[in-house]
Design an enzyme around this catalytic site. Sequence first.
Site, PDB file in Angstrom:
ATOM      1  N   GLU A 211      -9.117  36.693 -10.908  1.00  0.00           N
ATOM      2  CA  GLU A 211     -10.050  37.237  -9.904  1.00  0.00           C
ATOM      3  C   GLU A 211     -10.670  36.111  -9.081  1.00  0.00           C
ATOM      4  O   GLU A 211     -10.729  36.162  -7.851  1.00  0.00           O
ATOM      5  CB  GLU A 211     -11.172  38.025 -10.605  1.00  0.00           C
ATOM      6  CG  GLU A 211     -10.726  39.285 -11.307  1.00  0.00           C
ATOM      7  CD  GLU A 211     -10.230  39.049 -12.738  1.00  0.00           C
ATOM      8  OE1 GLU A 211      -9.944  37.880 -13.106  1.00  0.00           O
ATOM      9  OE2 GLU A 211     -10.110  40.041 -13.481  1.00  0.00           O
ATOM     10  N   GLY A 268     -18.284  30.096 -21.780  1.00  0.00           N
ATOM     11  CA  GLY A 268     -18.575  30.697 -20.469  1.00  0.00           C
ATOM     12  C   GLY A 268     -19.895  31.445 -20.442  1.00  0.00           C
ATOM     13  O   GLY A 268     -20.709  31.277 -19.526  1.00  0.00           O
ATOM     14  N   ARG A 269     -20.158  32.254 -21.446  1.00  0.00           N
ATOM     15  CA  ARG A 269     -21.384  33.080 -21.445  1.00  0.00           C
ATOM     16  C   ARG A 269     -22.627  32.285 -21.801  1.00  0.00           C
ATOM     17  O   ARG A 269     -23.722  32.818 -21.792  1.00  0.00           O
ATOM     18  CB  ARG A 269     -21.196  34.279 -22.372  1.00  0.00           C
ATOM     19  CG  ARG A 269     -20.724  33.943 -23.768  1.00  0.00           C
ATOM     20  CD  ARG A 269     -20.214  35.171 -24.488  1.00  0.00           C
ATOM     21  NE  ARG A 269     -19.616  34.888 -25.783  1.00  0.00           N
ATOM     22  CZ  ARG A 269     -18.342  34.527 -25.977  1.00  0.00           C
ATOM     23  NH1 ARG A 269     -17.540  34.386 -24.939  1.00  0.00           N
ATOM     24  NH2 ARG A 269     -17.869  34.315 -27.186  1.00  0.00           N
ATOM     25  N   HIS A 385     -36.452  58.000 -15.102  1.00  0.00           N
ATOM     26  CA  HIS A 385     -36.166  59.191 -14.298  1.00  0.00           C
ATOM     27  C   HIS A 385     -34.675  59.533 -14.330  1.00  0.00           C
ATOM     28  O   HIS A 385     -34.185  60.234 -13.448  1.00  0.00           O
ATOM     29  CB  HIS A 385     -36.666  58.970 -12.865  1.00  0.00           C
ATOM     30  CG  HIS A 385     -38.151  58.762 -12.843  1.00  0.00           C
ATOM     31  ND1 HIS A 385     -39.045  59.802 -12.828  1.00  0.00           N
ATOM     32  CD2 HIS A 385     -38.881  57.623 -12.922  1.00  0.00           C
ATOM     33  CE1 HIS A 385     -40.282  59.312 -12.861  1.00  0.00           C
ATOM     34  NE2 HIS A 385     -40.205  57.992 -12.926  1.00  0.00           N
ATOM     35  N   LYS A 513      -5.433  41.009 -19.930  1.00  0.00           N
ATOM     36  CA  LYS A 513      -4.979  40.018 -18.935  1.00  0.00           C
ATOM     37  C   LYS A 513      -3.456  39.907 -18.969  1.00  0.00           C
ATOM     38  O   LYS A 513      -2.801  39.870 -17.929  1.00  0.00           O
ATOM     39  CB  LYS A 513      -5.579  38.638 -19.244  1.00  0.00           C
ATOM     40  CG  LYS A 513      -7.053  38.493 -18.926  1.00  0.00           C
ATOM     41  CD  LYS A 513      -7.460  37.038 -19.137  1.00  0.00           C
ATOM     42  CE  LYS A 513      -8.958  36.881 -19.194  1.00  0.00           C
ATOM     43  NZ  LYS A 513      -9.394  35.538 -19.580  1.00  0.00           N
TER      44      LYS A 513
HETATM   45  O1  F6P Z   1     -12.037  36.742 -19.594  1.00  0.00           O
HETATM   46  C1  F6P Z   1     -13.240  36.403 -20.196  1.00  0.00           C
HETATM   47  C2  F6P Z   1     -13.709  35.054 -19.750  1.00  0.00           C
HETATM   48  O2  F6P Z   1     -12.916  34.055 -20.320  1.00  0.00           O
HETATM   49  C3  F6P Z   1     -15.165  34.837 -20.094  1.00  0.00           C
HETATM   50  O3  F6P Z   1     -15.371  34.427 -21.394  1.00  0.00           O
HETATM   51  C4  F6P Z   1     -15.564  33.834 -19.071  1.00  0.00           C
HETATM   52  O4  F6P Z   1     -16.954  33.771 -18.914  1.00  0.00           O
HETATM   53  C5  F6P Z   1     -14.858  34.398 -17.848  1.00  0.00           C
HETATM   54  O5  F6P Z   1     -13.644  34.904 -18.344  1.00  0.00           O
HETATM   55  C6  F6P Z   1     -14.601  33.433 -16.725  1.00  0.00           C
HETATM   56  O6  F6P Z   1     -13.829  32.343 -17.131  1.00  0.00           O
HETATM   57  P1  F6P Z   1     -13.656  31.077 -16.196  1.00  0.00           P
HETATM   58  O7  F6P Z   1     -14.992  30.443 -16.036  1.00  0.00           O
HETATM   59  O8  F6P Z   1     -12.674  30.194 -16.892  1.00  0.00           O
HETATM   60  O9  F6P Z   1     -13.130  31.560 -14.869  1.00  0.00           O
END
Ligand code: F6P
Length: 549
Positions: A211, A268-269, A385, A513
């Site tokens: 994406e 990432g999170r 609501h 994926k």
């Molecule tokens: O698909 C999940 C994931 O790997 C998450 O853990 C991560 O935050 C996100 O995709 C984005 O990953 P990247 O920073 O490598 O684009």
Amino acid sequence: MPNTHSPAWQALAEHCEVVRHYHLRDWFARDSQRFSGLSFELEGVLVDFSKQRIDRRGLALLLDLAKSADLAGWRERMFAGERINFSENRAVLHSALRFLKTGSFPSGETDVMPDVRQVRAKMRLFSDQVRAGLWRGFSGEAIRDVVNIGIGGSDLGPKMVVRSLSAYQRAGMRVHFVSNVDSAHMAKLFEMLDPRTTLFVVASKTFSTQETMLNAHTARKWLCAAAGEDCARALPLHFVAVTSDLARAAAFGLPEANVFDIWDWVGGRYSLWSAVGLPIALAIGMNGFERLLAGAQAMDTHFREVPFEKNLPVLMALIGIWNTNFLGAATSAVLPYHESLRFLPSFLQQLEMESNGKTVGRDGQALSCQANPIVWGEIGSNGQHAFFQLLHQGGWLVPSDFIASAQSDFPLPGHQAPLMANFLAQSAALAFGKTEQEARAELEAAKVPPEQIDSLLPHKVFAGNQPSTTIILPRLDPYHLGMLLALYEHKVFVQGVIWGINSFDQWGVELGKQLAGRLLPALKGETDTEGLDQSTKALIDWCREYGDF
Ligand code: F6P
């Protein structure tokens, strides 16, 4: 995996059988010190657990559970930089990103601070330049719009923080977030942007997420269409990358000077504290960003040093486990009574569910209990609501977190008191409900005819006993937001330890994926659909007939 046969777990199960049907009404009636015994304050942040369906004995047993899971040992392993994310062979050191003191973190050879400080300095230089109008685009104009292109942790964290701290944002600099591969996201933004004054931050740890890369290439084409022959010169003036993959960023056309490094020990999170937080620094300045880090650091210190009995992330985690594994709650709701926190529920969904949404323990065995509940949520005022009806009378057990700040960040006369009145009213109504007797008395006082009272009465009763935690920040500023987010991060860690989960991998996102990779050529008609299941095959045919690929 959690030892559900352990004495600690069994003692909790037995205790739950005793107290499961107790009502919060009774617990409050019996204990005039319940609020003071079950609420905690840290640097102005109040966390009230008294509306949770737990008593002191239950809490003591939960603390035994934490000890029996060697929580203290796991906590030290994480802070010491051990590779506790064993399935990816990585350390878990997001706390280093908010370590603002001098010295090393963690100690010894594994010290990551020189790299962290170098990137922080680069972020400061860059964000100062952009904010001061000194960073110029290809036409010589200053940057007015920043677009973060990323997804998951490379989107949700920085977006949530930027929106949460919009009161601290300088006028004249707009920050946008594009995550969706659906072109509607990017296309609508292009309509309002000027390529000459737009800066793209491509945030992707791997620099390979489909994406993000598609959006980044589309943005590059859009820029080049405007820059014409100047495209090659324009690219580094309008694009920077946040990634751990320098080679891929270079292949995209970005020199090292335009790349902000992140490391494999940042999940990432958990990455908003790293250069993934660059949009935050661009929005509120690097000093503001470092206040956010300082708040998180304060929570790290609290989590590391304070005894479990008074340790906010530990208590929050244990109460969550009580709700999920003993009371049997399948979901938990996040209800911010704060417009600026509107992206907090989606951020927490990733944090909690990507970390602990698993059924296999660290030892590879199936868990003997359910782990993370389904996390969902919405701005509390709006939820009232909409779906609160179900919370009040739907018969589901839904523990929730009510979150507000005492002061408004955008005060208008007369708004904060009604907001807070509703905030407080809802958690009280959920906890205490309304008995048949109370409902009857109200109907009688309203002079409803007796025959109508009997038919209305069942609809007017509220069972209550719906547990919640109330969190009140003094104000939604960078420091207290940092504290709040680190509180949730460490809660997730504690729960992962007790459930016996590796909270830092996310293999569950891979299958979809892989499949998407196989379906893409079929959708475009480049391969046939042989071998696919009949539903997917038929859906592809349908999409090909009506879609435009
Ligand atoms: O698909 C999940 C994931 O790997 C998450 O853990 C991560 O935050 C996100 O995709 C984005 O990953 P990247 O920073 O490598 O684009």
